[in-house]
Structure formats: C-alpha cells, structure tokens
Write an enzyme that holds these catalytic residues in place. Structure first.
Site, PDB file in Angstrom:
ATOM      1  N   HIS A  50      34.333  21.472  61.200  1.00 39.30           N
ATOM      2  CA  HIS A  50      34.994  21.074  62.439  1.00 39.30           C
ATOM      3  C   HIS A  50      35.553  19.662  62.354  1.00 39.30           C
ATOM      4  O   HIS A  50      36.628  19.379  62.885  1.00 39.30           O
ATOM      5  CB  HIS A  50      34.001  21.174  63.597  1.00 39.30           C
ATOM      6  CG  HIS A  50      34.605  20.908  64.937  1.00 39.30           C
ATOM      7  ND1 HIS A  50      35.372  21.827  65.610  1.00 39.30           N
ATOM      8  CD2 HIS A  50      34.562  19.809  65.731  1.00 39.30           C
ATOM      9  CE1 HIS A  50      35.768  21.320  66.762  1.00 39.30           C
ATOM     10  NE2 HIS A  50      35.297  20.097  66.860  1.00 39.30           N
TER      11      HIS A  50
ATOM     12  N   HIS B 247      37.294  24.927  71.982  1.00 39.27           N
ATOM     13  CA  HIS B 247      35.871  24.829  72.320  1.00 39.27           C
ATOM     14  C   HIS B 247      35.336  26.257  72.414  1.00 39.27           C
ATOM     15  O   HIS B 247      34.794  26.674  73.424  1.00 39.27           O
ATOM     16  CB  HIS B 247      35.660  24.057  73.625  1.00 39.27           C
ATOM     17  CG  HIS B 247      34.651  22.959  73.486  1.00 39.27           C
ATOM     18  ND1 HIS B 247      33.676  22.698  74.413  1.00 39.27           N
ATOM     19  CD2 HIS B 247      34.451  22.057  72.495  1.00 39.27           C
ATOM     20  CE1 HIS B 247      32.937  21.673  74.023  1.00 39.27           C
ATOM     21  NE2 HIS B 247      33.392  21.264  72.862  1.00 39.27           N
TER      22      HIS B 247
END
Length: 752
Positions: free
Chosen positions: A61, A110
C-alpha cells in the site's frame, strides 16, 4: 501475584549488541529477502521500532513495490501540459486553471477497511483524501466517490452498503463539503471485497502551493491535530497488502476511527497557518502514520530529523513505541516550522482548539533519529524507509482463459424478437440496480453546501464554481468498468478514461488532467499482474493521445477473497476547466421542439454490456472499440456547442447505450422525446449498443444549421434522430413508454 517484568527497550545499542535476536518480520508482512535487505542497510538487525517502520512503509500500500515498474509509464509517456504545476510524487497533483487559480485533486481507495467496518472504513477514506488535498495548501471544496458492491440481493451487500454510504455522507456532510458525483455499481465479483474509492478537489492560488519536505537545520517538527491512539495500527498499510481471507484474523487489524468535527477544525487551523506563511513543509498522517510523515518529510528535505516519541500526545498511555509509530489515528498533520514562528503556530492551533506539540527538529545530518524515554530506538536513512523500498518485477502472464472468454461473444445471446419484448427490455434495464435511480444514495449527501455547486449527481460530471466574479469553474467525472477491463484490460482502461473525458466535455468543460485508482487482485498471481500491466499501458497510451497527464492516484492490490479476484477495475477521474459555469450543459432535455442529435458511430457492440449482464448474466467477447482521436473530436464539438449556445443539453452514451441516455435526459427534464430508428441499423442495436465515442445533444431549431455545419467541418458524424416533445419516450414504429412508467421503473431499482 507479581506483574511480569516488561522486556527491555529495544534500543539501537541493544540491537547492535544482539544481532541474532529473533524478530517477527514475517508476521509484519515482510519477506525474508526484505528483512535481509533491511539488515544490510542498517549494518545490524533493526530495532523493534525500525522493523515496525520498514514493515508499514515497505508494504504494498505504501511502497507500490509491485506496481511502480508499471506506473513509471505515466511519467515516461506523459503529454506536455502547460497546466501542470505539481505532478506525480506529492500528496496530490496540482493543475493551473487560469486567472491565478490552481486546483489539486486525487482519488484513493479504502477498500478492505470498508468491508471490515463499513461506516468507519468509508468515513476515514474521505477524511484521508481530504487531508491529502489540504496538505498541498488548498482549501478542500468538494468530494466524489466510486463505489462497487457485490450482488444487490446478497445479504452481505445489505450489511456493507448502508454503512459505506452513511460513512461517506456522515463525514463529508459534517465537514461541509459537497459530494458532487461518482458511481455505484453492483457485481458478484465484488462480493466480500467492495471498492470504496474517494476523490477530493481543493482550490488555491498559485503562490499557496505547499510541499512535503523538511528543510532548514534547527527548524521544529510539530505534530498537530488529534491525539494518537491504538485505532488503525497497521490498518491500511497491512490490510491493503494481503489477500483478504476470513480464516486469517491477523489480517483484520482495527479500522481507523474518524472524527469529522476534529478534521473541520484541523482544516480551518491549517488554512490560517498557511495564510500567515508559518510552515516550510507539511505532511498529513495517512497510512503508516508517524512512520510515513517523519520519513517522507525527512527524505524529501535537505537534512535529517530527530524526533522524541515522549512528546507525542497520546490518548492511550499503554501504547508501545512501535504502536505509536504505526498508529493510523486520524485527523493528524505534521509541519516543519522555523523556530521564530513556532509560538504563532501554536497560538493559532490553540485558537482552533487543536492540540499541537513540538516533537522534534530538522538536523544537518542525513539520518532519521527517534528517541523514547531518552533512548535512541530509530537510526535510519530516511530515504531507505520512504522511497527506496523494494521494487518487484513480478511474473506476469496473459491468463489461459482470456482467449476462451473473448471467444464467447454475445452474438449467441437471444435478442428481443418483437417491439414489445424490446420495450420490456428497456424497462428491465432502467430498473436494474446499476442503471436505476440512485437518489436514495445521493440524497444522503449534501451536494450543494458552500453554494458553489452548479452540477451534481445525476449529471455527467460534477461542476464547481471557483471564482464568483468571472464564473471560472471546474468539472470532475469518475468512471470505470470492470467488465470491459476483464475482457481486455488495455482497452478497458482506455474506455474508463474515454468515458470520464467524455463526461467532462459533455458539461462544456475542457479536460485537463487525470487521477486514477487502480483496483486489482493479488500481485502474486501472474494473470493479475498481466491485467495490471496492460491497464497501465492502456491508460498511459490514451493519456498521451488525449493530452491529459496523470497527476497522481492510488494502487489497490490484493482485492480478492481467497483465490477469487475482483474484475480488474481501473477507476479514472478527469478534471476539466470551464471559463464560465453559466454556460454549462446539463443532461436534461429542457425545451420542447429542440432537435435530438446522435453524435458518433453506432456499431453492434455488446461485449461486457449492461444488456448482456442483465438479460443473460453473460460476460464475454470484446469490449467496445476505442477511437481516441474521435473522443477528442467529440469533446471539441461538445465544448464548442456549450460555449457558443448551440446545444440545450448533452449526455454521453455508455452503459445501457442510447436507450438509457434517452431515458435519463427525458426524466431529468420531465419532457419526452420522439425518436426515429435509422433504416441502416437494427432497432435493438441502435438502442442498446455500447459503442464508445458517442453522445446525444438537444439542439434548438434556431441553431441547427450552425451546429450541423460545425460537425460537418470537423467530420464528426451527427444524425438527427428525433425531437424533444410530449410526455413519453416514443421510439417510432417500435414502442412508446410514458415518462410515468419510466420513472416508476427507475424508482423500483434496489434500495437499502
């Protein structure tokens, strides 16, 4: 009963003297070769705090270790743009829109947190992207979202969707930011792995741009905003870096908890700090928390940094130093401030009731040093943490099933055999979860707060007024189609860009720049990496042709449950500028008697179409063809038609084809249309094909000659197919459906 003694603090000195001490590098998501490399960088084993920092900053990420070899195309192939002020590499890109104004915009994901805890996962996704925009020096002025859920009738969709929508609305509404558009899609492939992509746009003057760098030895490092807690420890960085599997509770860390009222104070406080020119560098706290903010600021600066964790305001006194560094508690920022400006900085924070603490200073060295209880627990080259993480050339291979998928064309699917069956197909499409009325979602968002929203859902693009005096504005669209990308990821990515580009142009704005959120399965699967590489190549090539550089974005990998990956889903946001928002073009038909023109060519293209999915549950064949030069030509006509008052309305054609676009324009204006099917094409193909590069416009009769002359001069196909009139959609010689029946069908779509 005696309390067990705490283990000794793992200091740099202790790590140097205990080289063989076992460490939980695998549990933190690191690979063996990565752990070995960390030891080589440091010349010793890392301390527990250093290991925590590297583990989160080298996660998929944060480091983009699997994707950056492919993402570099966006820079290598970037078209020249005089508008680009800040490009890839900062918190968000910045674009010049004229008259001294600049806008910054970015989309991020998200996804996994929103599955674990839908409300907070989605809410903190909004909060995080807003802080990215704020950190560039801009006032956030609007948000958008791109949402994808599993099958509409699946029980877990009913658990996830309401929380996600409430989280987006709750956070954005409390911040006072209008939500001006986006998309909501349902598909079984997202079952267990929804996509929640949030976009924010901010506005600033050119001179107000701020960057994330720590410069000037002796300058103070100030943490301000919320206290640091245990929520979100390892959250986005670890969770977004592993395959999602219910059998692995270790992959389910706590999701961040958002406080929009604290964020609102943080926004106003930060903007006042900017106005008084009190910072030399600034960074928001997002994924990886303090580890990210300190290492990136130091890495981007000209020296080193020293930080004392004892000065970090905590709301949980039991946190270990590793947990303090990894915490992803929300509503926090980090600023670098000259010593003589610190008092004023702290005074402004106190005025806004924002906690602010000096936690360190910039040094003239080249190390990031962190202390805890007077002991050194971190001593690292900051660039090795923030920017020199692993680069993986993962294996990629076109999947063996791709040929079979493409060979299974929709030609074999049974099409409606009569006009009545075609009418029923239209009603079924209009009432489907994807194409039906979404006001039950968008009505939960405040679309008009701040008073500068001039277009919002269900328009083709959201549009915001930037300057009241001149009418200068910007338009934004956010689009993607995972079904197209599954059939051909190269073309699918280009179609996502083309649709977003077309949507912006349809409102009258000139497309300028791109942001993207690339949602894919596990990078450890060569088929997924092939999809990803092809999508990046397709998007970079298309941006080059259209002259719209990528300014930044986000990659979200490991979007799968077990071995089942989502459809590859590149989501593309396009920003456009319009000189005067009063000249904007809406979707809705507005004037009876206006002539309906279809722009572009219609072919028999149903691969990945809404009809194939809805009527037959089919996915196969090839997606629609892409003609980027035609897209650019179409955009020129739409923009000129809007600017020069030649068109009353415009609507792009995409999912559901011409039929869906006609329904939306009719319902939007409360006026029907009479449409004639050309002799050269079958009625079904004419109505439901999803050929790209098309739009419908309504043209006042007084402007017809001027408009058609413009299209002819540009060699853009423009066919008059009908007239705005009556209270029904009348496909002459085929069927008619009243607006009331269409509205009822659209409103009957799934609601939660």
């Amino acid at each position: 009963m005696s309390t067990p003694a705490k283990p000794p603090l793992d200091t740099v000195a202790h790590a140097t003297g205990t080289p063989e001490q076992p460490q939980p590098w695998a549990e933190l998501g690191l690979k063996e070769d990565e752990y070995t490399r960390i030891r080589e960088i440091l010349g010793r084993r890392p301390t527990g705090a250093e290991l925590a920092m590297y583990s989160v900053m080298w996660s998929e990420h944060c480091s983009y270790k699997s994707s950056k070899v492919h993402l570099k195309q966006f820079g290598e192939k970037a078209p020249h743009s005089d508008a680009m002020l800040v490009g890839i590499g900062e918190n968000a890109g910045v674009v010049d829109i004229g008259e001294g104004w600049a806008v910054t915009f970015k989309v991020e994901s998200h996804n996994h947190p929103s599955y674990v805890e839908p409300y907070q996962g989605a809410a903190t996704g909004v909060g995080g992207i807003v802080r990215d925009i704020l950190a560039m020096g801009a006032r956030p002025v609007a948000v958008m979202d791109s949402l994808r859920f599993g099958a509409a009738d699946h029980p877990d969709t009913k658990r996830v969707l309401p929380g996600v929508v409430a989280g987006i609305g709750g956070y954005g509404n409390c911040l006072g930011l209008p939500n001006i558009g986006g998309e909501t899609v349902f598909d079984p492939c997202y079952q267990g792995n929804p996509l929640v992509n949030a976009l924010c746009i901010g506005v600033m003057r050119h001179e107000d741009i701020h960057l994330a760098k720590a410069a000037g030895s002796g300058n103070k490092v100030i943490l301000y905003g919320a206290r640091t807690g245990g929520d979100g420890i390892g959250g986005a960085s670890i969770l977004a870096s592993e395959t999602f599997d219910d059998a692995k509770p270790s992959k389910r860390p706590s999701v961040q908890v958002g406080d929009p009222f604290q964020e609102k104070l943080l926004i106003e406080c930060t903007l006042e700090i900017f106005r008084e020119n009190l910072v030399t560098g600034i960074q928001d706290f997002g994924a990886a928390g303090l580890s990210c903010a300190t290492s990136e600021l130091a890495s981007n600066g000209s020296g080193g940094m020293r930080v004392d964790l004892d000065d970090v305001p905590l709301r949980d006194s039991t946190l270990t130093p590793e947990e303090i560094l990894m915490s992803e508690s929300q509503e926090r920022m980090c600023a670098v401030v000259e010593p003589d400006k610190v008092d004023r900085f702290l005074a402004i924070c106190e005025k806004w009731d924002v906690i602010a603490t000096v936690i360190g200073e910039v040094t003239d060295g080249d190390r990031l040093e962190i202390y805890y209880h007077g002991e050194q627990i971190v001593d690292v080259p900051p660039r090795s943490v923030a920017h020199d993480g692993p680069t993986l050339n993962r294996p990629l291979a076109r999947p063996g099933w791709q040929d079979e998928l493409q060979a299974d064309t929709p030609d074999r699917l049974e099409r409606p055999a009569s006009a009545e069956l075609t009418r029923l197909t239209l009603l079924q499409l209009v009432g489907s979860p994807d194409q039906g009325d979404k006001s039950w979602i968008t009505d939960q968002y405040d679309r008009y707060v701040l008073g500068n929203t001039v277009l919002a859902s269900p328009e083709d693009s959201g549009m915001i007024r930037i300057d009241e005096a001149s009418g200068l504005g910007v338009a934004l669209s956010l689009d993607g189609n995972g079904r197209y990308a599954k059939l051909d990821p190269y073309t699918g990515a280009q179609l996502a860009l083309a649709e977003s580009y077309r949507n912006v142009a349809a409102t009258g704005a000139k497309p300028l720049a791109v942001t993207d959120c690339l949602n894919f399965g596990s990078p450890e699967d060569p088929a997924v990496m092939w999809q990803f590489s092809e999508a990046c190549r397709g998007l970079a090539d298309a941006c080059q042709v259209l002259g719209t550089p990528v300014t930044g974005g986000n990659v979200s990998l490991y979007n799968q449950t077990g071995d089942t990956a989502i459809n590859p889903t590149p989501v593309v946001g396009v920003l456009g500028v319009i000189d005067d928002v009063e000249r904007r073009t809406p979707v809705a038909f507005r004037t009876e008697g206006s002539l309906v023109y279809l722009l572009g060519d219609t072919r028999d293209e149903f691969g990945g179409s809404a009809w194939a999915q809805l009527a037959h549950g089919h996915l196969g064949g090839l997606p629609p063809q892409v003609d980027l030069e035609r897209e650019r030509l179409l955009a020129e006509v739409l923009i000129a038609g809007s600017r020069d008052g030649m068109i009353d309305s415009a609507h792009d054609l995409s999912a559901g084809g011409l039929a869906q676009a006609l329904v939306e324009s009719c319902l939007g204006g409360g006026i029907g249309a009479r449409v004639v099917v050309p002799d050269t094409i079958a009625a079904f193909t004419f109505l439901f094909s999803e050929s790209a590069g098309r739009a419908i416009v309504s043209v006042p009769r007084s402007e017809e000659v001027r408009f058609t002359d413009m299209c002819r001069a540009r060699s853009l196909p423009a066919a008059r197919i009908g007239v705005v009139d009556g209270d029904a959609l009348d496909i002459q010689g085929q069927f008619a459906v009243s607006l009331e029946e269409l509205r009822e069908a659209s409103a009957s779509a799934v609601k939660f």
